[in-house]
Design a protein around this motif. Structure first.
Motif, PDB file in Angstrom:
ATOM      1  N   ALA A   1     -44.149 -62.723  18.229  1.00 40.86           N
ATOM      2  CA  ALA A   1     -43.414 -63.486  17.220  1.00 40.86           C
ATOM      3  C   ALA A   1     -43.721 -63.064  15.791  1.00 40.86           C
ATOM      4  CB  ALA A   1     -43.726 -64.973  17.395  1.00 40.86           C
ATOM      5  N   ASN A   2     -44.968 -62.684  15.515  1.00 40.21           N
ATOM      6  CA  ASN A   2     -45.382 -62.493  14.121  1.00 40.21           C
ATOM      7  C   ASN A   2     -45.590 -61.051  13.697  1.00 40.21           C
ATOM      8  OD1 ASN A   2     -45.404 -65.276  13.836  1.00 40.21           O
ATOM      9  ND2 ASN A   2     -47.565 -65.468  14.334  1.00 40.21           N
TER      10      ASN A   2
ATOM     11  N   ALA B   1     -35.740 -60.606  10.075  1.00 45.94           N
ATOM     12  CA  ALA B   1     -36.964 -61.409  10.209  1.00 45.94           C
ATOM     13  C   ALA B   1     -36.745 -62.585  11.157  1.00 45.94           C
ATOM     14  CB  ALA B   1     -37.399 -61.921   8.842  1.00 45.94           C
ATOM     15  N   VAL B   2     -35.645 -63.297  10.951  1.00 41.65           N
ATOM     16  CA  VAL B   2     -35.356 -64.469  11.788  1.00 41.65           C
ATOM     17  C   VAL B   2     -35.127 -64.045  13.239  1.00 41.65           C
ATOM     18  CG1 VAL B   2     -33.691 -66.313  12.199  1.00 41.65           C
ATOM     19  CG2 VAL B   2     -34.453 -65.823   9.863  1.00 41.65           C
ATOM     20  N   ALA B   3     -34.342 -62.973  13.442  1.00 46.68           N
ATOM     21  CA  ALA B   3     -34.076 -62.490  14.805  1.00 46.68           C
ATOM     22  C   ALA B   3     -35.362 -62.056  15.498  1.00 46.68           C
ATOM     23  CB  ALA B   3     -33.088 -61.323  14.756  1.00 46.68           C
ATOM     24  N   SER B   4     -36.217 -61.348  14.765  1.00 45.04           N
ATOM     25  CA  SER B   4     -37.470 -60.856  15.343  1.00 45.04           C
ATOM     26  C   SER B   4     -38.385 -62.008  15.753  1.00 45.04           C
ATOM     27  CB  SER B   4     -38.181 -59.947  14.329  1.00 45.04           C
ATOM     28  OG  SER B   4     -39.411 -59.505  14.837  1.00 45.04           O
ATOM     29  N   MET B   5     -38.545 -62.989  14.868  1.00 40.53           N
ATOM     30  CA  MET B   5     -39.465 -64.093  15.167  1.00 40.53           C
ATOM     31  C   MET B   5     -38.963 -64.969  16.308  1.00 40.53           C
ATOM     32  SD  MET B   5     -41.251 -65.372  11.630  1.00 40.53           S
ATOM     33  CE  MET B   5     -39.884 -65.143  10.515  1.00 40.53           C
ATOM     34  N   TYR B   6     -37.681 -65.348  16.251  1.00 40.06           N
ATOM     35  CA  TYR B   6     -37.166 -66.207  17.322  1.00 40.06           C
ATOM     36  C   TYR B   6     -37.131 -65.468  18.656  1.00 40.06           C
ATOM     37  CZ  TYR B   6     -35.875 -69.977  14.138  1.00 40.06           C
ATOM     38  OH  TYR B   6     -35.916 -71.010  13.242  1.00 40.06           O
ATOM     39  N   THR B   7     -36.786 -64.183  18.637  1.00 40.88           N
ATOM     40  CA  THR B   7     -36.793 -63.408  19.880  1.00 40.88           C
ATOM     41  C   THR B   7     -38.199 -63.339  20.457  1.00 40.88           C
ATOM     42  OG1 THR B   7     -34.926 -62.047  19.147  1.00 40.88           O
ATOM     43  CG2 THR B   7     -36.294 -61.147  20.921  1.00 40.88           C
ATOM     44  N   GLY B   8     -39.183 -63.076  19.596  1.00 41.27           N
ATOM     45  CA  GLY B   8     -40.571 -63.007  20.053  1.00 41.27           C
ATOM     46  C   GLY B   8     -41.053 -64.312  20.650  1.00 41.27           C
ATOM     47  N   VAL B   9     -40.789 -65.426  19.954  1.00 45.37           N
ATOM     48  CA  VAL B   9     -41.228 -66.739  20.448  1.00 45.37           C
ATOM     49  C   VAL B   9     -40.536 -67.086  21.763  1.00 45.37           C
ATOM     50  CG1 VAL B   9     -41.195 -69.224  20.012  1.00 45.37           C
ATOM     51  CG2 VAL B   9     -41.820 -67.669  18.187  1.00 45.37           C
ATOM     52  N   ILE B  10     -39.196 -67.007  21.763  1.00 46.64           N
ATOM     53  CA  ILE B  10     -38.433 -67.429  22.937  1.00 46.64           C
ATOM     54  C   ILE B  10     -38.735 -66.535  24.140  1.00 46.64           C
ATOM     55  CG2 ILE B  10     -36.111 -67.679  23.899  1.00 46.64           C
ATOM     56  CD1 ILE B  10     -35.218 -68.454  20.995  1.00 46.64           C
ATOM     57  N   ALA B  11     -38.752 -65.214  23.922  1.00 47.28           N
ATOM     58  CA  ALA B  11     -38.995 -64.291  25.036  1.00 47.28           C
ATOM     59  C   ALA B  11     -40.377 -64.525  25.641  1.00 47.28           C
ATOM     60  CB  ALA B  11     -38.860 -62.848  24.559  1.00 47.28           C
TER      61      ALA B  11
ATOM     62  N   PRO C   1     -46.876 -61.651  28.970  1.00 48.69           N
ATOM     63  CA  PRO C   1     -45.503 -61.219  28.659  1.00 48.69           C
ATOM     64  C   PRO C   1     -45.398 -60.117  27.614  1.00 48.69           C
ATOM     65  CG  PRO C   1     -46.009 -63.189  27.431  1.00 48.69           C
ATOM     66  CD  PRO C   1     -47.241 -62.881  28.248  1.00 48.69           C
ATOM     67  N   GLY C   2     -46.527 -59.678  27.044  1.00 49.79           N
ATOM     68  CA  GLY C   2     -46.496 -58.781  25.881  1.00 49.79           C
ATOM     69  C   GLY C   2     -45.742 -57.489  26.086  1.00 49.79           C
ATOM     70  N   LEU C   3     -45.849 -56.881  27.264  1.00 54.10           N
ATOM     71  CA  LEU C   3     -45.239 -55.575  27.516  1.00 54.10           C
ATOM     72  C   LEU C   3     -43.730 -55.601  27.324  1.00 54.10           C
ATOM     73  CD1 LEU C   3     -45.928 -52.683  28.429  1.00 54.10           C
ATOM     74  CD2 LEU C   3     -45.489 -53.398  30.777  1.00 54.10           C
ATOM     75  N   VAL C   4     -43.114 -56.753  27.572  1.00 59.05           N
ATOM     76  CA  VAL C   4     -41.658 -56.880  27.423  1.00 59.05           C
ATOM     77  C   VAL C   4     -41.306 -57.596  26.119  1.00 59.05           C
ATOM     78  CG1 VAL C   4     -39.538 -57.757  28.477  1.00 59.05           C
ATOM     79  CG2 VAL C   4     -41.411 -56.945  29.931  1.00 59.05           C
ATOM     80  N   ALA C   5     -42.023 -58.674  25.805  1.00 49.91           N
ATOM     81  CA  ALA C   5     -41.653 -59.511  24.657  1.00 49.91           C
ATOM     82  C   ALA C   5     -41.892 -58.807  23.323  1.00 49.91           C
ATOM     83  CB  ALA C   5     -42.451 -60.827  24.696  1.00 49.91           C
ATOM     84  N   ILE C   6     -42.976 -58.027  23.189  1.00 48.62           N
ATOM     85  CA  ILE C   6     -43.268 -57.364  21.908  1.00 48.62           C
ATOM     86  C   ILE C   6     -42.197 -56.320  21.562  1.00 48.62           C
ATOM     87  CG2 ILE C   6     -44.929 -55.930  20.655  1.00 48.62           C
ATOM     88  CD1 ILE C   6     -47.148 -57.328  22.306  1.00 48.62           C
ATOM     89  N   PRO C   7     -41.861 -55.388  22.481  1.00 43.93           N
ATOM     90  CA  PRO C   7     -40.773 -54.442  22.165  1.00 43.93           C
ATOM     91  C   PRO C   7     -39.444 -55.137  21.877  1.00 43.93           C
ATOM     92  CG  PRO C   7     -42.016 -53.669  24.065  1.00 43.93           C
ATOM     93  CD  PRO C   7     -42.497 -55.056  23.768  1.00 43.93           C
ATOM     94  N   LEU C   8     -39.158 -56.236  22.600  1.00 46.16           N
ATOM     95  CA  LEU C   8     -37.909 -56.976  22.355  1.00 46.16           C
ATOM     96  C   LEU C   8     -37.867 -57.508  20.922  1.00 46.16           C
ATOM     97  CD1 LEU C   8     -37.214 -59.106  25.580  1.00 46.16           C
ATOM     98  CD2 LEU C   8     -35.803 -57.261  24.635  1.00 46.16           C
ATOM     99  N   ALA C   9     -39.005 -58.020  20.437  1.00 51.98           N
ATOM    100  CA  ALA C   9     -39.045 -58.564  19.073  1.00 51.98           C
ATOM    101  C   ALA C   9     -38.863 -57.458  18.034  1.00 51.98           C
ATOM    102  CB  ALA C   9     -40.372 -59.289  18.846  1.00 51.98           C
ATOM    103  N   PHE C  10     -39.526 -56.309  18.231  1.00 53.54           N
ATOM    104  CA  PHE C  10     -39.327 -55.165  17.328  1.00 53.54           C
ATOM    105  C   PHE C  10     -37.866 -54.740  17.331  1.00 53.54           C
ATOM    106  CE2 PHE C  10     -43.973 -54.388  17.387  1.00 53.54           C
ATOM    107  CZ  PHE C  10     -44.161 -54.041  16.057  1.00 53.54           C
TER     108      PHE C  10
END
Length: 547
Positions: free
Chosen positions: A439-440, A458-468, A500-509
């Protein structure tokens, strides 16, 4: 081997344990109350008036970072999983280098109270602050759950409470005490408690480390051989155990074998290494020092203290395996989290166990207080003042909203902490790191180092990171589907990894990049230039930002 006897193993004198706890709480509460008398303004409540030196703040950062996961969880993980358990401490420690190199000084130069100050500096304030507050609350809540579970395990071992109802009461009491610490003392009181706790924890662990080598009558080779022998005894007594005793010295006991487990380890490592740079309660510590130079100094001190601690934690983990044995650890209240207190009991008896456990309890209280301060600052400063009141709220209103947030957060964390009592606290904290990294971290790095980055990104990255990350955690084996899950009797898991980091972190980037490139720039180039100058030089740190 009679496991019934082991399950009922005497864990010292409960009255003595309670007495030591009460003395410790009274002393630290006195410190908090004295500090609380000087807390009159919002800056005092959130950052202690930026009045701490780099050395003091380094001690406080170590106190903030060396949580119940570091002491109880990692020692337990190493005792039961050996090499793979030590990987947690490697990840937690290496993460500090990322924080030091990439974010510590720029964050101190750009921000004022919270992480959202940095993220919204050159972007549109309201949507970014709300998204940052959501991310901060998500990370803080997961971290709080881990600390509550650790406290429940610790006190349950001390008082020999095997029933879930009694352990749940313990978690509730810890939540109430934590809330009182924050409401009374604010950041100043919390910081002093963290400094005291860091000295006591590292000192206590140092004594236990020396004592462990004395107890095994040798050095590392003797310690490792004794740990292997203890695991062999456990394996011989437990026909359903499917590993060899020597496996505790090799990679792969916990994260080896199948491709899924190996990917889970990569996911865990990614979350741990990137997570520290996105932990709101750690980032907020950089605002409690007056200059960027002191911020650098504080992180350097933190690295030395934290690195020393984790090396000693390895000794305690294998020491617990050798001297306590896997059977007693697994059958004690709290399971793996009981390894360190039981080792203290075997080394020095009831009094030593009570003292070490009181320090561990202070560890929980200090970390929980820091988390609560951070979450309350995010709600009051970012959402209430800057979004709902357009920056016009009085300091009294802001601090009042902070205090209400602390109470609500305490109640929610008590409920979730009770649900997670059986989980290893190091694992629970790794989930908080995964949410923070998802998220951050992408938004922090993009804000500091990518000129084209805009509000939509910024908004897309943070919400995607949190939700994913939250969705993947909810549908993972950590929550349901396996005996060690939070809900062992239900099964709705479809995501194979526990982290979940392996999938959620790249998704947020990816979300941040796509949203930025697909939308128009914010046309706030003058702020982007000012942010670059501030982040690199510290010039104009105290000046207000004109949006």
């Amino acid at each position: 081997m009679d496991l019934t006897y082991l399950a009922q193993e005497n864990t010292g004198n409960p009255l003595l344990n309670i007495a030591v706890f009460v003395v410790f709480i009274v002393v630290t509460m006195t410190v908090v109350m004295r500090a609380g008398k000087t807390t009159s303004e919002a800056s005092d409540f959130y950052t202690g008036g930026a009045s701490f030196t780099g050395t003091q703040n380094g001690l406080a950062i170590a106190g903030d970072y060396l949580s119940a996961a570091s002491f109880l969880g990692i020692v337990g993980s190493i005792a039961l999983s050996g090499y793979d358990g030590f990987l947690y401490s490697i990840g937690f420690f290496v993460a500090w280098l990322v924080a030091l190199l990439l974010v510590a000084e720029p964050l101190r130069n750009v921000g004022r109270f919270t992480m959202a100050d940095v993220l919204s500096f050159r972007l549109r304030q309201k949507p970014v602050r709300v998204a940052a507050a959501v991310a901060t609350l998500a990370v803080s809540l997961f971290y709080l759950i881990a600390q509550m579970a650790g406290a429940g395990s610790l006190v349950s071992v001390l008082l020999d409470l095997h029933g879930t109802t009694e352990q749940a009461i313990v978690v509730a009491v810890v939540g109430v005490i934590m809330t009182a610490y924050v409401l009374i003392g604010g950041m100043k009181g919390t910081t002093y408690v963290q400094m005291i706790k860091a000295v006591l924890l590292i000192g206590g662990v140092g004594i236990m480390t020396i004592w462990t080598f004395i107890a095994v009558k040798g050095g590392f080779s003797t310690l490792f051989n004794d740990a292997i022998s203890a695991h062999q005894v456990y394996i011989d007594a437990s026909p359903d155990v499917a590993y060899a005793a020597e496996d505790i010295m090799k990679p792969g006991l916990k994260y080896g074998g199948t491709l899924t487990k190996q990917l889970d380890f990569i996911s865990l490592g990614l979350s741990l290494v990137l997570g520290t740079a996105g932990l709101p309660h750690v980032l907020m510590r950089f605002y409690t020092v007056p200059t960027a130079k002191e911020a650098r100094k504080s992180v350097t001190w933190a690295i030395v203290l934290i690195g020393t601690f984790y090396l000693m934690a390895m000794v305690l983990g294998y020491g617990a395996a050798a001297l306590v044995g896997p059977e007693r650890i697994l059958n004690a209240p709290g399971g793996a989290n009981a390894a360190a207190p039981l080792l203290a009991l075997d080394l020095g008896g009831s009094i030593f166990m009570a003292l070490i456990s009181a320090v561990a309890f202070a560890t929980v209280l200090a970390v929980v207080a820091g988390l609560a301060i951070t979450a309350s600052a995010s709600v009051a400063h970012d959402v209430y003042n800057n979004v709902l009141r357009d920056g016009k709220a009085s300091e009294e209103e802001t601090v009042r909203v902070s205090r209400i947030t602390v109470i609500v957060l305490g109640i929610v964390s008590i409920i979730l902490g009770i649900l997670a009592m059986s989980q290893n606290v190091a694992f629970l904290v790794s989930l908080a790191f995964a949410v923070a990294a998802s998220a951050n971290v992408p938004t922090i790095l993009f804000s500091l180092y990518w000129k084209r980055f805009n509000t939509a990104g910024a908004v897309a990255s943070m919400y995607t990171g949190v939700i994913a990350s939250l969705v993947f955690i909810f549908f993972s084996p950590a929550v349901s589907g396996v005996p060690s899950a939070m809900f062992p009797n239900a099964d709705w898991s479809w995501f194979p990894l526990t982290s979940p980091g392996l999938v959620a972190i790249p998704l947020a980037f990816l979300a941040g990049i796509i949203a930025t490139l697909a939308t128009k720039p914010d046309n706030l180039d003058h702020l982007a230039a000012e942010m670059e100058v501030r982040s690199l030089t510290g010039v104009g740190v105290e000046a207000p930002v004109d949006h």
